[in-house]
Design an enzyme around this catalytic site. Structure first.
Site, mmCIF file in Angstrom:
data_model
loop_
_atom_site.group_PDB
_atom_site.id
_atom_site.type_symbol
_atom_site.label_atom_id
_atom_site.label_comp_id
_atom_site.label_asym_id
_atom_site.label_seq_id
_atom_site.Cartn_x
_atom_site.Cartn_y
_atom_site.Cartn_z
ATOM 1 N N HIS A 282 -6.663 -6.389 0.936
ATOM 2 C CA HIS A 282 -5.714 -5.282 0.853
ATOM 3 C C HIS A 282 -4.445 -5.728 1.550
ATOM 4 O O HIS A 282 -4.519 -6.204 2.662
ATOM 5 C CB HIS A 282 -6.314 -4.037 1.527
ATOM 6 C CG HIS A 282 -5.413 -2.857 1.529
ATOM 7 N ND1 HIS A 282 -5.075 -2.188 0.373
ATOM 8 C CD2 HIS A 282 -4.760 -2.231 2.524
ATOM 9 C CE1 HIS A 282 -4.263 -1.189 0.677
ATOM 10 N NE2 HIS A 282 -4.049 -1.195 1.969
ATOM 11 N N ASP B 148 -9.892 -3.685 -4.191
ATOM 12 C CA ASP B 148 -9.065 -3.392 -3.030
ATOM 13 C C ASP B 148 -9.886 -2.697 -1.934
ATOM 14 O O ASP B 148 -10.574 -1.707 -2.194
ATOM 15 C CB ASP B 148 -7.898 -2.506 -3.475
ATOM 16 C CG ASP B 148 -6.941 -2.184 -2.348
ATOM 17 O OD1 ASP B 148 -5.991 -2.957 -2.157
ATOM 18 O OD2 ASP B 148 -7.155 -1.167 -1.661
ATOM 19 N N SER C 256 0.812 -1.221 0.000
ATOM 20 C CA SER C 256 0.000 0.000 0.000
ATOM 21 C C SER C 256 0.838 1.261 0.000
ATOM 22 O O SER C 256 1.549 1.504 -0.960
ATOM 23 C CB SER C 256 -1.093 0.021 1.049
ATOM 24 O OG SER C 256 -0.835 -0.658 2.177
HETATM 25 C C1 K4Q Z 1 -3.960 7.424 -3.073
HETATM 26 C C2 K4Q Z 1 -3.091 6.791 -2.093
HETATM 27 C C3 K4Q Z 1 -3.830 5.945 -1.155
HETATM 28 C C4 K4Q Z 1 -2.929 5.242 -0.199
HETATM 29 C C5 K4Q Z 1 -3.679 4.352 0.723
HETATM 30 C C6 K4Q Z 1 -2.741 3.515 1.519
HETATM 31 C C7 K4Q Z 1 -3.452 2.501 2.343
HETATM 32 C C8 K4Q Z 1 -2.527 1.812 3.271
HETATM 33 C C9 K4Q Z 1 -2.229 0.264 5.008
HETATM 34 C C10 K4Q Z 1 -2.903 -0.844 5.728
HETATM 35 C C11 K4Q Z 1 -2.567 -0.723 7.165
HETATM 36 N N1 K4Q Z 1 -4.316 -0.855 5.605
HETATM 37 O O1 K4Q Z 1 -1.383 2.143 3.367
HETATM 38 O O2 K4Q Z 1 -3.033 0.790 4.011
HETATM 39 O O3 K4Q Z 1 -2.936 0.198 7.824
#
Ligand code: K4Q
Length: 392
Positions: free
Chosen positions: A313, A265, A157
């Site tokens: 995810h 996702d 992510s």
């Molecule tokens: C447009 C950019 C979006 C980024 C989202 C990132 C989501 C993420 C981590 C995981 C733990 N769920 O980093 O998720 O917290």
């Protein structure tokens, strides 16, 4: 731990010295975890960027400080960590990477690993891209890293976006410090976010329900991001935020990057304001299908891709990552085919060049000499996009 002996070798934290100039959001000093391979002959390295969203204004940064302190400060990082999935050293869980030298970089800049400005912005540091440089420079003092023959640059992510934004620069940095060229390949998990019209409006008071394009535009004024030049030029001054989108930056990347992505996702659905817990409706169903269809369509440009359709995810660091499959082929196998095709390509390109500086380690088998070249896999074996979506 002593009973299991070396089988359960943990990752060890190394913080940068006090003389360093890189900082976590709150001014504390960042660092990185390492777990070297038990096989002294292993010259393959994996560098993993942690994920965990971001913050994009005073409010979201202060609430991040309260609720996710480890993503904001290194103050309470533990000296040891156990990490699984692609970071596991268990051959059964992780056949493709268990014997790699592994590096895990905790995320404490809240800037999608993009920040470049040394000075504080609104009282906080955003040093994402600087922290990566510092890790590479520090590793380059390590005798074992200096002998590396490949680096896989991996992230989930937010960490995956970090890989997309930084891989070409990091590869150049490694080449400079080694004074030889080694393959630097990316593996990006759950970071193919889409600027697709949201299902409902949002006022962006929380990070989780702010659509990607708004979140990034807000964030950019805080982060002063470093964005690869070619993508920046191509997008023009007001559209640079688009370079945070996988489907936009991908074509500009020089180093090979493998994309692992759910067509549905979790984080994308959340940001697109699809109420997953409420009852279903035809309208909602068709929105989700279209979103998945758009994901699939944009993923077709990827030279190596594993796009499944489980609502999920982040899979790379979970222990069940092996069991996920598309068209009856597991993720491991798909990555293995992709790696094989790249290795063959690299060998072919090296044959045309004058011989580079060769590294020979005493007591280790001379890996790439006299080995028969394996047959090239077909691209169909490492470009898997699930068909559980309506396509035109
Ligand atoms: C447009 C950019 C979006 C980024 C989202 C990132 C989501 C993420 C981590 C995981 C733990 N769920 O980093 O998720 O917290």
């Amino acid at each position: 731990n002593s009973f299991h002996g070396r089988r359960y070798q943990h990752f060890q934290l190394k913080k940068f010295p006090n003389s360093t100039n890189v900082r976590c959001n709150d001014g504390s000093i960042p660092g990185y975890y390492t777990r070297l391979s038990q096989s002294k002959c292993s010259r393959k390295w994996l560098i993993f960027l942690e994920g965990g969203w971001y913050c994009f204004d005073d409010n979201t940064c202060q609430s991040r400080k309260r609720t996710h302190y480890d993503l904001f400060s290194s103050e309470f990082w533990s000296s040891e960590r156990q990490l699984g999935g692609i970071l596991s050293n268990n051959e059964r869980i992780n056949p493709g990477f268990y014997d790699f030298n592994a590096v895990y970089i905790p995320y404490c800049s809240s800037d999608l690993w993009s920040g470049k400005r040394w000075k504080k912005t609104k009282g906080l540091y955003f040093h994402g891209s600087r922290i990566l440089d510092a890790v590479i420079d520090d590793l380059s003092k390590n005798n074992r890293f200096k002998k590396a023959k490949s680096v896989d640059f991996v992230g989930s992510s937010a960490g995956g976006i970090g890989v997309l934004l930084n891989i070409d620069r990091i590869a150049r940095r490694i080449k400079k410090s080694f004074r030889r060229k080694i393959p630097v390949n990316g593996i990006v998990d759950s970071a193919w976010f889409l600027d697709y019209p949201a299902y409902r409006q949002s006022n962006c008071t929380h990070i989780y329900d702010c659509p990607p394009e708004t979140a990034i535009q807000k964030g950019m004024s805080l982060w002063s991001p470093r964005i690869p030049r070619r993508c920046k030029r191509f997008q023009g001054p007001n559209k640079q935020w688009r370079c945070f989108m996988g489907h936009v930056i991908y074509r500009h990347l020089k180093n090979p990057v493998f994309i692992i992505q759910s067509l549905f996702d979790d984080a994308q659905l959340q940001m697109s304001k699809v109420p997953i817990l409420e009852g279903g409706s035809n309208q909602k169903f068709s929105y989700i299908q279209q979103l998945g269809g758009f994901a699939a369509q944009t993923l077709r440009q990827a030279k190596g891709v594993f796009a499944h359709s489980c609502v999920d995810h982040e899979i790379l660091t979970k222990s069940n990552w092996a069991y996920l499959s598309v068209n009856n082929q597991g993720l491991h196998q798909t990555l293995a085919y992709w790696k094989l095709s790249l290795a063959n390509k690299f060998k072919r390109s090296k044959q045309k060049l004058p011989r580079g500086r060769k590294i020979v380690q005493k007591g280790c088998p001379n890996s790439d000499k006299n080995l028969p070249q394996m047959k090239d896999p077909s691209p169909r074996q490492f470009q898997l996009i699930d068909s559980c979506h309506i396509s035109q």
